[in-house]
Design a protein around this motif. Structure first.
Motif, PDB file in Angstrom:
ATOM      1  N   UNK A  44      30.947  48.295  22.097  1.00 21.89           N
ATOM      2  CA  UNK A  44      31.821  47.988  20.964  1.00 21.89           C
ATOM      3  C   UNK A  44      32.784  46.864  21.320  1.00 21.89           C
ATOM      4  N   UNK A  45      33.247  46.189  20.279  1.00 24.94           N
ATOM      5  CA  UNK A  45      34.236  45.128  20.449  1.00 24.94           C
ATOM      6  C   UNK A  45      34.960  44.936  19.128  1.00 24.94           C
ATOM      7  N   UNK A  46      36.153  44.384  19.170  1.00 25.00           N
ATOM      8  CA  UNK A  46      36.928  44.119  17.950  1.00 25.00           C
ATOM      9  C   UNK A  46      36.660  42.705  17.461  1.00 25.00           C
ATOM     10  N   UNK A  47      36.569  42.574  16.135  1.00 23.58           N
ATOM     11  CA  UNK A  47      36.301  41.284  15.500  1.00 23.58           C
ATOM     12  C   UNK A  47      37.295  41.089  14.367  1.00 23.58           C
ATOM     13  N   UNK A  48      37.935  39.928  14.346  1.00 27.30           N
ATOM     14  CA  UNK A  48      38.881  39.602  13.280  1.00 27.30           C
ATOM     15  C   UNK A  48      38.162  38.914  12.139  1.00 27.30           C
ATOM     16  N   UNK A  49      38.431  39.353  10.905  1.00 30.24           N
ATOM     17  CA  UNK A  49      37.914  38.698   9.717  1.00 30.24           C
ATOM     18  C   UNK A  49      39.033  37.903   9.066  1.00 30.24           C
ATOM     19  N   UNK A  77      38.898  38.591   5.106  1.00 29.79           N
ATOM     20  CA  UNK A  77      39.462  39.861   4.653  1.00 29.79           C
ATOM     21  C   UNK A  77      40.815  40.152   5.281  1.00 29.79           C
ATOM     22  N   UNK A  78      41.193  39.342   6.275  1.00 27.91           N
ATOM     23  CA  UNK A  78      42.469  39.526   6.984  1.00 27.91           C
ATOM     24  C   UNK A  78      42.556  40.922   7.603  1.00 27.91           C
ATOM     25  N   UNK A  79      41.469  41.313   8.250  1.00 31.30           N
ATOM     26  CA  UNK A  79      41.407  42.611   8.908  1.00 31.30           C
ATOM     27  C   UNK A  79      40.778  42.451  10.291  1.00 31.30           C
ATOM     28  N   UNK A  80      40.931  43.495  11.093  1.00 26.50           N
ATOM     29  CA  UNK A  80      40.239  43.570  12.378  1.00 26.50           C
ATOM     30  C   UNK A  80      39.326  44.782  12.338  1.00 26.50           C
ATOM     31  N   UNK A  81      38.051  44.561  12.635  1.00 22.66           N
ATOM     32  CA  UNK A  81      37.070  45.642  12.616  1.00 22.66           C
ATOM     33  C   UNK A  81      36.514  45.858  14.008  1.00 22.66           C
ATOM     34  N   UNK A  82      36.192  47.085  14.309  1.00 23.33           N
ATOM     35  CA  UNK A  82      35.444  47.389  15.523  1.00 23.33           C
ATOM     36  C   UNK A  82      33.975  47.428  15.161  1.00 23.33           C
ATOM     37  N   UNK A  83      33.167  46.580  15.823  1.00 29.12           N
ATOM     38  CA  UNK A  83      31.726  46.626  15.594  1.00 29.12           C
ATOM     39  C   UNK A  83      31.070  47.282  16.798  1.00 29.12           C
ATOM     40  N   UNK A  84      29.975  47.965  16.539  1.00 29.70           N
ATOM     41  CA  UNK A  84      29.362  48.764  17.611  1.00 29.70           C
ATOM     42  C   UNK A  84      27.853  48.783  17.478  1.00 29.70           C
ATOM     43  N   UNK A  85      27.207  48.834  18.634  1.00 24.44           N
ATOM     44  CA  UNK A  85      25.751  48.936  18.709  1.00 24.44           C
ATOM     45  C   UNK A  85      25.423  50.039  19.701  1.00 24.44           C
ATOM     46  N   UNK A  86      24.472  50.873  19.360  1.00 22.45           N
ATOM     47  CA  UNK A  86      24.036  51.931  20.264  1.00 22.45           C
ATOM     48  C   UNK A  86      23.426  51.334  21.525  1.00 22.45           C
ATOM     49  N   UNK A  87      23.777  51.890  22.651  1.00 19.70           N
ATOM     50  CA  UNK A  87      23.197  51.445  23.927  1.00 19.70           C
ATOM     51  C   UNK A  87      21.686  51.641  23.949  1.00 19.70           C
ATOM     52  N   UNK A  88      21.200  52.494  23.080  1.00 18.00           N
ATOM     53  CA  UNK A  88      19.769  52.777  22.996  1.00 18.00           C
ATOM     54  C   UNK A  88      18.970  51.552  22.527  1.00 18.00           C
TER      55      UNK A  88
END
Length: 201
Positions: free
Chosen positions: A94-99, A102-113
């Motif tokens: 996971x990592x944080x990404x600023x939009x 939208x003027x927001x910060x989202x955490x995006x995530x991908x399964x290690x699988x």
């Protein structure tokens, strides 16, 4: 890609703050045949990169990513999620990404699988503005030990600097349409100015 420029001019709309609205064919309603053309165009630019997996972020990047994956031989597509569903029970990157839109910060995530050190990843997205989403996807790939083969986007807004930032970091970035500036009446592409009336200068 001339056809994409023409669609942007015909159907796109600048809505202030450098935002381009292309909901009629890409970001809300999807012209599937046209998206397949864009996917093929991006695939053509990376066909020698030995890509094994496409990586994107939900949600607008998914259609183009799937089209490019099909054109590259039906590669798997992994999309980073912005919300953690209760089905995501395994470990994640996971990592944080600023939009900026939208003027927001989202955490995006991908399964290690679904992302590992054996993968050669092509990142695909609809827009490249400040580069935050693309850099977030790069971080996810790096956390997994995967190799990033390149970054392909439909529309690059050059005036917001993300493409230059990524290229300076050493990544191969391919964009189907590169926009220098956006106003209500004019869209200035990298090598041509097109007005709403379709005039080219």
């Amino acid at each position: 890609m001339e056809a994409l420029r023409e669609r942007i001019v015909r159907e796109g709309r600048g809505i202030g703050g450098g935002v381009l609205k292309v909901d009629s064919f890409l970001n809300h309603q999807i012209d599937v045949a046209f998206v397949e053309e864009m996917g093929q165009a991006l695939a053509d630019r990376f066909k020698g990169a030995c890509v094994t997996k496409i990586l994107t972020v939900e949600s607008s990047g998914i259609p183009i990513a799937c089209a490019a994956a099909k054109a590259l031989g039906y590669l798997p597509v992994v999309f980073a999620k912005k919300a953690a569903p209760n089905t995501m029970i395994e470990g994640v990157y996971s990592t944080d990404v600023k939009s900026f839109t939208k003027e927001t910060v989202s955490t995006i995530r991908v399964s290690r699988q679904f992302l590992g050190s054996e993968d050669r990843v092509l990142i695909i997205d609809d827009f490249l503005a400040y580069g935050e989403s693309a850099m977030g996807l790069v971080r996810l790939a790096k956390n997994a030990g995967a190799h990033v083969c390149g970054i392909g986007v439909a529309v690059e807004k050059k005036f917001q600097g993300g493409g230059d930032r990524l290229r300076e970091a050493g990544y191969s970035v391919e964009s189907l349409a590169v926009i220098r500036s956006i106003s209500d009446d004019n869209i200035e592409f990298e090598d041509v100015l097109v007005t709403k009336e379709g005039e080219k200068e």
